[in-house]
Scaffold this motif. Structure first.
Motif, PDB file in Angstrom:
ATOM      1  N   UNK A  18      25.545   9.777  23.027  1.00 11.14           N
ATOM      2  CA  UNK A  18      25.077   9.249  23.823  1.00 11.14           C
ATOM      3  C   UNK A  18      25.189   7.904  23.552  1.00 11.14           C
ATOM      4  N   UNK A  19      23.963   7.414  23.174  1.00 14.64           N
ATOM      5  CA  UNK A  19      23.515   5.995  22.692  1.00 14.64           C
ATOM      6  C   UNK A  19      24.954   4.786  22.677  1.00 14.64           C
ATOM      7  N   UNK A  20      25.039   5.844  21.317  1.00 18.96           N
ATOM      8  CA  UNK A  20      27.019   5.195  21.151  1.00 18.96           C
ATOM      9  C   UNK A  20      27.479   4.881  22.410  1.00 18.96           C
ATOM     10  N   UNK A  21      27.843   5.485  23.308  1.00 19.32           N
ATOM     11  CA  UNK A  21      27.813   5.203  24.251  1.00 19.32           C
ATOM     12  C   UNK A  21      27.304   4.363  25.197  1.00 19.32           C
ATOM     13  N   UNK A  22      26.559   4.109  25.323  1.00 13.52           N
ATOM     14  CA  UNK A  22      25.703   3.216  26.306  1.00 13.52           C
ATOM     15  C   UNK A  22      25.371   1.563  25.747  1.00 13.52           C
ATOM     16  N   UNK A  23      25.137   2.053  24.499  1.00 16.03           N
ATOM     17  CA  UNK A  23      25.517   0.921  23.614  1.00 16.03           C
ATOM     18  C   UNK A  23      27.021  -0.208  23.326  1.00 16.03           C
ATOM     19  N   UNK A  24      27.918   0.457  23.481  1.00 18.60           N
ATOM     20  CA  UNK A  24      29.747   0.083  24.200  1.00 18.60           C
ATOM     21  C   UNK A  24      29.428  -0.599  25.423  1.00 18.60           C
ATOM     22  N   UNK A  25      28.853  -0.133  26.876  1.00 13.04           N
ATOM     23  CA  UNK A  25      28.494  -0.303  26.972  1.00 13.04           C
ATOM     24  C   UNK A  25      27.819  -1.406  27.937  1.00 13.04           C
ATOM     25  N   UNK A  26      26.345  -1.628  27.124  1.00  7.52           N
ATOM     26  CA  UNK A  26      25.733  -2.665  27.277  1.00  7.52           C
ATOM     27  C   UNK A  26      24.601  -2.878  25.947  1.00  7.52           C
ATOM     28  N   UNK A  27      24.944  -3.924  25.424  1.00  8.26           N
ATOM     29  CA  UNK A  27      23.861  -3.395  24.637  1.00  8.26           C
ATOM     30  C   UNK A  27      22.623  -4.116  24.374  1.00  8.26           C
ATOM     31  N   UNK A  28      21.548  -3.921  24.288  1.00  9.86           N
ATOM     32  CA  UNK A  28      20.534  -4.678  24.636  1.00  9.86           C
ATOM     33  C   UNK A  28      20.138  -6.106  23.558  1.00  9.86           C
ATOM     34  N   UNK A  29      19.487  -7.115  23.783  1.00 12.51           N
ATOM     35  CA  UNK A  29      19.198  -8.249  23.782  1.00 12.51           C
ATOM     36  C   UNK A  29      18.609  -8.582  22.590  1.00 12.51           C
ATOM     37  N   UNK A  30      17.488  -7.970  23.323  1.00 13.72           N
ATOM     38  CA  UNK A  30      16.238  -7.649  22.636  1.00 13.72           C
ATOM     39  C   UNK A  30      16.377  -6.419  21.138  1.00 13.72           C
ATOM     40  N   UNK A  31      15.097  -6.417  20.882  1.00 12.22           N
ATOM     41  CA  UNK A  31      15.103  -5.763  19.371  1.00 12.22           C
ATOM     42  C   UNK A  31      15.144  -4.582  19.543  1.00 12.22           C
ATOM     43  N   UNK A  32      15.837  -3.706  19.526  1.00  7.16           N
ATOM     44  CA  UNK A  32      15.889  -2.069  19.485  1.00  7.16           C
ATOM     45  C   UNK A  32      14.881  -1.359  18.918  1.00  7.16           C
ATOM     46  N   UNK A  33      13.806  -0.931  19.551  1.00  9.70           N
ATOM     47  CA  UNK A  33      12.872  -0.028  19.699  1.00  9.70           C
ATOM     48  C   UNK A  33      12.397   1.215  19.897  1.00  9.70           C
ATOM     49  N   UNK A  34      11.522   2.416  19.576  1.00  8.26           N
ATOM     50  CA  UNK A  34      11.277   3.608  20.253  1.00  8.26           C
ATOM     51  C   UNK A  34      10.791   3.245  21.877  1.00  8.26           C
ATOM     52  N   UNK A  35      10.543   2.315  21.819  1.00  7.02           N
ATOM     53  CA  UNK A  35       9.824   2.191  23.354  1.00  7.02           C
ATOM     54  C   UNK A  35      11.400   1.192  23.817  1.00  7.02           C
ATOM     55  N   UNK A  36      12.417   0.905  24.025  1.00 10.53           N
ATOM     56  CA  UNK A  36      13.131   0.675  24.097  1.00 10.53           C
ATOM     57  C   UNK A  36      14.623   1.563  24.698  1.00 10.53           C
TER      58      UNK A  36
END
Length: 227
Positions: free
Chosen positions: A19-37
């Motif tokens: 699910x994370x890979x699918x989401x990031x392939x659609x839109x990778x966060x610009x900011x740091x990827x943290x637990x909160x992100x």
């Protein structure tokens, strides 16, 4: 490449990584990827730390959690074949020792072989070794190197279970990776309906290895008490 002193990451379910890979392939966060992100994105609920650890192990995130150039190149690759071809060498680099020992067969090692490797390498328990194997095989699936992770391919054998070669009739109803199995009753008896129980767990954010051990020990105590 991951530091050799770093323990291999672990994962409780391959579906989380997918699910994370699918989401990031659609839109990778610009900011740091943290637990909160990840929490704000509503993905990997309760398992955010596992995902961050895996991405850092693969050198897709730096120490501050910011996406690396390799991360951006990977998730900006649009076609599936190109994504898999880019991900595979990243995994090989991170798991360099495993591939040094087993070469290309590393991708298709059995669950027991992987668990044994991770336990010996990281001095972990059987349950942690299995979760480390789940993480590796989930990555291998994402890279197109195997069909399924050990979480869905390994089946537990219960004492007194059916003998090898025994026949079972499968009903049309299925639940995830589980099957509802109906056995043919003896002549003159009425068939009893089979019941499948699906338990879904949401683990506390940031739970460490010791917390996992205590959690699953408590699960066994209350759900499968010793008779």
């Amino acid at each position: 490449m991951a530091e050799t002193s770093q323990k291999h990451p672990y994962l409780v379910s391959p579906g989380i990584l997918k699910s994370v890979i699918t989401k990031f392939r659609s839109s990778l966060p610009d900011q740091a990827v943290s637990l909160q992100t990840l929490k704000k994105l509503s993905i990997a609920s309760g398992n955010e730390k596992q995902i961050v650890d895996i991405f850092k192990f693969l050198s897709l995130l730096d120490k501050e959690g910011k996406p690396t150039d390799a991360c951006r190149k990977l998730f900006n690759t649009h076609d599936d074949d190109g994504f898999k071809a880019t991900l595979a060498p990243i995994i090989e680099n991170a798991y360099a020792d495993l591939f040094k020992l087993n070469k290309e067969t590393s991708w298709l090692l059995s669950g027991d072989e992987l668990i044994g490797y991770f336990r010996q390498t990281d001095n972990t328990s059987a349950s942690t070794g299995q979760r480390q194997a789940i993480a590796f095989t989930a990555l291998a699936v994402a890279a197109g190197k195997r069909q399924m992770s050990i979480a869905t391919s390994r089946k537990a054998t219960k004492p007194g279970g059916s003998k090898p070669g025994g026949k079972r009739k499968k009903s049309a109803a299925t639940n995830g990776n589980e099957e509802v199995v109906n056995k043919q009753p003896p002549p003159g008896q009425t068939a009893q309906p089979a019941v499948a129980i699906n338990i879904q767990l949401t683990l506390p954010e940031g739970m460490d290895e010791d917390g996992f051990e205590k959690f699953f020990a408590a699960m066994k105590k209350h759900l499968w008490p010793d008779k």
